[in-house]
Motif scaffolding. Structure first.
Motif, PDB file in Angstrom:
ATOM      1  N   LEU A  13       0.787  -1.228   0.052  1.00 11.62           N
ATOM      2  CA  LEU A  13       0.077  -0.006   0.038  1.00 11.62           C
ATOM      3  C   LEU A  13       0.705   1.137   0.147  1.00 11.62           C
ATOM      4  O   LEU A  13       0.710   2.222  -0.370  1.00 11.62           O
ATOM      5  CB  LEU A  13      -0.889  -0.012   1.147  1.00 11.62           C
ATOM      6  CG  LEU A  13      -1.916  -1.073   1.344  1.00 11.62           C
ATOM      7  CD1 LEU A  13      -2.525  -1.332   2.712  1.00 11.62           C
ATOM      8  CD2 LEU A  13      -3.098  -0.684   0.177  1.00 11.62           C
ATOM      9  N   ASP A  14       1.955   1.049   0.785  1.00 15.23           N
ATOM     10  CA  ASP A  14       3.074   2.385   0.679  1.00 15.23           C
ATOM     11  C   ASP A  14       3.989   2.327  -0.264  1.00 15.23           C
ATOM     12  O   ASP A  14       4.783   3.392  -0.727  1.00 15.23           O
ATOM     13  CB  ASP A  14       3.585   2.380   2.290  1.00 15.23           C
ATOM     14  CG  ASP A  14       2.491   2.591   3.344  1.00 15.23           C
ATOM     15  OD1 ASP A  14       1.513   3.336   2.861  1.00 15.23           O
ATOM     16  OD2 ASP A  14       2.674   1.883   4.189  1.00 15.23           O
ATOM     17  N   ARG A  19      -0.711   4.112  -6.889  1.00 13.10           N
ATOM     18  CA  ARG A  19      -1.632   4.009  -5.805  1.00 13.10           C
ATOM     19  C   ARG A  19      -2.930   5.123  -6.170  1.00 13.10           C
ATOM     20  O   ARG A  19      -2.683   6.303  -6.181  1.00 13.10           O
ATOM     21  CB  ARG A  19      -0.842   4.467  -4.628  1.00 13.10           C
ATOM     22  CG  ARG A  19      -1.712   4.361  -3.183  1.00 13.10           C
ATOM     23  CD  ARG A  19      -0.689   4.957  -2.105  1.00 13.10           C
ATOM     24  NE  ARG A  19      -1.421   4.387  -0.750  1.00 13.10           N
ATOM     25  CZ  ARG A  19      -1.889   5.259  -0.312  1.00 13.10           C
ATOM     26  NH1 ARG A  19      -1.994   6.628  -0.507  1.00 13.10           N
ATOM     27  NH2 ARG A  19      -2.511   5.023   0.926  1.00 13.10           N
ATOM     28  N   THR A 119      -8.591   1.766  -1.483  1.00  7.58           N
ATOM     29  CA  THR A 119      -7.143   2.071  -2.099  1.00  7.58           C
ATOM     30  C   THR A 119      -6.770   1.058  -3.097  1.00  7.58           C
ATOM     31  O   THR A 119      -6.784  -0.337  -2.621  1.00  7.58           O
ATOM     32  CB  THR A 119      -6.084   2.083  -1.017  1.00  7.58           C
ATOM     33  OG1 THR A 119      -6.466   3.085  -0.067  1.00  7.58           O
ATOM     34  CG2 THR A 119      -4.876   2.431  -1.583  1.00  7.58           C
ATOM     35  N   THR A 121      -3.817  -0.345  -5.494  1.00 11.71           N
ATOM     36  CA  THR A 121      -2.243  -0.234  -5.738  1.00 11.71           C
ATOM     37  C   THR A 121      -1.977  -1.240  -6.834  1.00 11.71           C
ATOM     38  O   THR A 121      -2.376  -2.343  -7.029  1.00 11.71           O
ATOM     39  CB  THR A 121      -1.443  -0.562  -4.499  1.00 11.71           C
ATOM     40  OG1 THR A 121      -1.907  -1.981  -3.938  1.00 11.71           O
ATOM     41  CG2 THR A 121      -1.791   0.590  -3.274  1.00 11.71           C
TER      42      THR A 121
END
Length: 159
Positions: A13-14, A19, A119, A121
């Motif tokens: 996710l990061d 994203r 979210t 990604t």
């Protein structure tokens, strides 16, 4: 032809090269939203217009998803925290150019209901990532329409 994707975890996710984040508030409770996402997998095809088939596999830790247009996905649930987070990664897909996909649905209580944040990604070839970027508006519209339909379904069921 199905392709195996990278087995990414929540840290993706990061770190994902792409994203996209979409959010919408609904009048349904966080519990009702979470149940619709995590426990009523077959129900996805009734509120998410792009989904033609959704079914849990095995003990429910995996899912099969089919989309209009022929997209197919075998997914593994990577987070399932009641009333707050439901996330899954794609293990296999027929989407050309994809290398890794992870989606997270986060549910936050707000006055009168819940805020739903999706979210999306991804990692993949340059043409794949470009296509997803160009499709951002369509993904956003699909999310808003789906969450609106989910809200209607949940509030009519509660009435």
């Amino acid at each position: 032809m199905a392709r195996r994707l990278l087995p990414v975890g929540l840290d993706f996710l990061d770190t994902a090269p792409l994203r996209l984040v979409f959010a919408r508030e609904v009048s349904a409770s966080p519990d009702a939203v979470y149940h619709a996402l995590a426990d009523d997998v077959p129900g996805w095809s009734e509120w998410f217009a792009a989904v033609t088939l959704a079914r849990p596999l095995g003990d429910g830790a995996r899912r099969e998803i089919r989309l209009k247009g022929g997209g197919r996905f075998l997914e593994t649930i990577v987070a399932a925290e009641p009333d707050s987070v439901y996330a899954y990664r794609v293990d296999e897909t027929n989407a050309p150019g994809a290398r890794a996909l992870l989606e997270e649905w986060r549910i936050v209580p707000v006055a009168g209901g819940a805020r739903v944040r999706w979210t999306f990604t991804a990692d993949g070839t340059a043409p794949f990532l470009l296509a997803v970027r160009l499709g951002r508006a369509g993904l956003g519209r699909a999310f808003r329409d789906a969450v609106g339909a989910l809200e209607r379904r949940l509030t009519s069921a509660a009435a």
